[in-house]
Design a protein around this motif. Structure first.
Motif, mmCIF file in Angstrom:
data_model
loop_
_atom_site.group_PDB
_atom_site.id
_atom_site.type_symbol
_atom_site.label_atom_id
_atom_site.label_comp_id
_atom_site.label_asym_id
_atom_site.label_seq_id
_atom_site.Cartn_x
_atom_site.Cartn_y
_atom_site.Cartn_z
ATOM 1 N N TYR A 222 37.146 51.931 38.342
ATOM 2 C CA TYR A 222 36.472 50.561 38.272
ATOM 3 C C TYR A 222 36.497 50.305 36.941
ATOM 4 O O TYR A 222 36.259 48.774 36.620
ATOM 5 N N ARG A 226 37.715 46.698 35.403
ATOM 6 C CA ARG A 226 36.891 45.770 34.597
ATOM 7 C C ARG A 226 37.815 45.272 33.497
ATOM 8 O O ARG A 226 37.554 43.945 32.860
ATOM 9 N N ARG A 229 39.803 42.170 32.910
ATOM 10 C CA ARG A 229 39.492 40.827 32.618
ATOM 11 C C ARG A 229 39.766 40.578 30.969
ATOM 12 O O ARG A 229 40.057 39.366 30.879
ATOM 13 N N TRP A 305 32.911 44.233 44.362
ATOM 14 C CA TRP A 305 32.979 44.205 42.872
ATOM 15 C C TRP A 305 34.305 44.316 42.434
ATOM 16 O O TRP A 305 34.596 43.747 41.262
ATOM 17 N N VAL A 309 36.267 41.393 40.127
ATOM 18 C CA VAL A 309 36.730 41.680 38.797
ATOM 19 C C VAL A 309 38.189 41.105 38.854
ATOM 20 O O VAL A 309 38.956 40.780 37.919
ATOM 21 N N GLN A 312 38.629 37.600 39.187
ATOM 22 C CA GLN A 312 38.336 36.892 37.943
ATOM 23 C C GLN A 312 39.431 37.022 37.032
ATOM 24 O O GLN A 312 39.997 35.832 36.208
ATOM 25 N N ASN A 345 34.454 34.600 33.827
ATOM 26 C CA ASN A 345 34.283 35.869 33.347
ATOM 27 C C ASN A 345 33.310 36.284 32.396
ATOM 28 O O ASN A 345 32.634 37.313 32.605
ATOM 29 N N SER A 348 29.770 37.226 34.120
ATOM 30 C CA SER A 348 29.571 38.214 34.867
ATOM 31 C C SER A 348 30.164 39.635 34.070
ATOM 32 O O SER A 348 29.788 40.853 34.577
ATOM 33 N N ILE A 349 30.680 39.538 33.053
ATOM 34 C CA ILE A 349 31.561 40.616 32.313
ATOM 35 C C ILE A 349 30.213 41.777 31.768
ATOM 36 O O ILE A 349 30.735 42.985 31.574
ATOM 37 N N ASP A 352 27.925 43.540 35.725
ATOM 38 C CA ASP A 352 28.623 44.303 37.014
ATOM 39 C C ASP A 352 29.126 45.682 36.510
ATOM 40 O O ASP A 352 29.975 46.047 37.397
ATOM 41 N N ARG A 353 28.554 46.260 35.740
ATOM 42 C CA ARG A 353 28.954 47.700 35.225
ATOM 43 C C ARG A 353 28.340 48.623 36.508
ATOM 44 O O ARG A 353 27.027 48.268 36.929
#
Length: 357
Positions: A222, A226, A229, A305, A309, A312, A345, A348-349, A352-353
């Motif tokens: 994940y 991420r 992006r 999620w 990502v 996005q 982006n 939410s960057i 959303d961890r």
């Protein structure tokens, strides 16, 4: 007392992790002699391994009816009660087993683990049972695993490290050893998400039933998703600079930007994705690749999620492509496209961890 040959074969099959065959053989033995308390106890062990604790408990009770002081039956009864959530009764059963044989490491390690739930404020007693277990069964990894669990729970890193070292010495592929050593390696400063994913995928090949490793692999993958992006935002920035979306000091570029410049920017964007994502994906272990697909394709909320990502990243890349492919003659629409690709982006960057469940 010598075991019946049929029961001896069943014991060997059980120790070879073939509980179904052992269960069948014990059943035949009990059909011949239903008063064989050892057969009932072994039947209970097979049923525990097969995930049938209620039936295992009943088998242990039958063994104890035939021989009330049979150690193995008390152990099986206690283990079954623990799986059934009857912890107080499980503790009493294991204490009875310890009273019969104070050096039996099976009941000792079960008692040590039970006390983590029943008496977390009594670390000395739990550690004492764990120590007796490793002294009685020093070559069995399960005793050292119990010591590691108890020592970790009661914040004794020295004992936990000693137990881990002994486990690795006995069995380097043991699930606990593989899990802990892999997590340490992946947690080192500077370890990238791709490197962590490869470590966890390799560890799963050695310990395929480790749920902790599966969760860690999912989180590492994940983190990689991420990161896509940032690649997309880099492409968006290059596209904005190429088409001079926001002119700086001096004369703005004449629109439309010539085709050669736009194709050059397109090639740079392809290189960013090729080396930043596709090449990295191809070099990943098979287990990590499968996890990428599973996170994206899995039904339900677990894939929400990861899909967000990737969506996005795809959206920002699409905006970048439109900026360089279309021969814009006005800057108004390119500016709107730029902000449409950037803002979702950025919003939410940082929020959303660790959304993998």
């Amino acid at each position: 007392m010598t075991l019946h040959p049929q029961l001896e074969r069943a014991r060997v099959l059980y120790e070879m992790t073939r509980p179904e065959e052992a269960h069948e053989l014990v059943g035949r033995r009990l059909a011949e002699d239903p008063d064989d308390h050892r057969a009932w106890s072994l039947l209970g062990q097979c049923l525990l391994t097969l995930g049938r604790p209620s039936e295992a408990y009943a088998a242990a009770l039958e063994a104890l009816r035939l021989e009330p002081r049979f150690l193995d039956a008390h152990f099986v009864r206690g283990y079954a009660l623990r799986l059934l959530g009857r912890l107080t009764e499980a503790e009493a059963a294991q204490r009875e087993a310890v009273r019969i044989d104070p050096h039996a490491w099976g009941p000792r390690r079960q008692l040590a683990e039970l006390l983590l739930d029943l008496a977390p404020d009594r670390p000395d007693e739990a550690l004492e049972h764990a120590h007796v277990a490793v002294r009685s069964g020093p070559e069995d990894t399960s005793t050292w695993a119990t010591l590691h669990r108890v020592a970790t729970f009661h914040e004794r890193p020295d004992l936990a490290e000693e137990a881990l070292t002994r486990i690795i010495r006995i069995d380097p592929t043991h699930e606990l050893a593989v899990t802990v050593t892999t997590e340490r390696e992946a947690a080192r400063p500077g370890t990238s998400a791709a490197r962590a994913a490869d470590l966890y995928a390799g560890a799963l090949a050695a310990a395929p039933h480790s749920e902790a490793l599966r969760d860690d692999l999912a989180k590492a993958v994940y983190r990689m998703l991420r990161g896509t992006r940032w690649l997309a935002l880099l492409c968006l920035l290059m596209a904005a600079v190429t088409t001079d979306v926001f002119p700086t000091d001096g004369e703005p570029k004449e629109l439309p930007v010539d085709l050669g410049t736009r194709l050059w920017a397109l090639g740079l964007m392809a290189a960013v994705w090729g080396f930043g994502a596709w090449r990295r994906y191809l070099r990943m272990r098979t287990g990590a690749k499968l996890t990428v697909r599973a996170l994206v394709r899995a039904p339900g909320t677990c894939s929400f999620w990861p899909r967000v990502v990737l969506g996005q990243a795809a959206w920002a890349t699409l905006c970048a492509l439109l900026l360089v492919l279309v021969p814009w003659t006005d800057r108004a629409l390119p500016q709107v496209l730029f902000w449409l690709g950037l803002v979702p982006n950025l919003l939410s960057i940082t929020h959303d961890r660790d959304k993998v469940r």
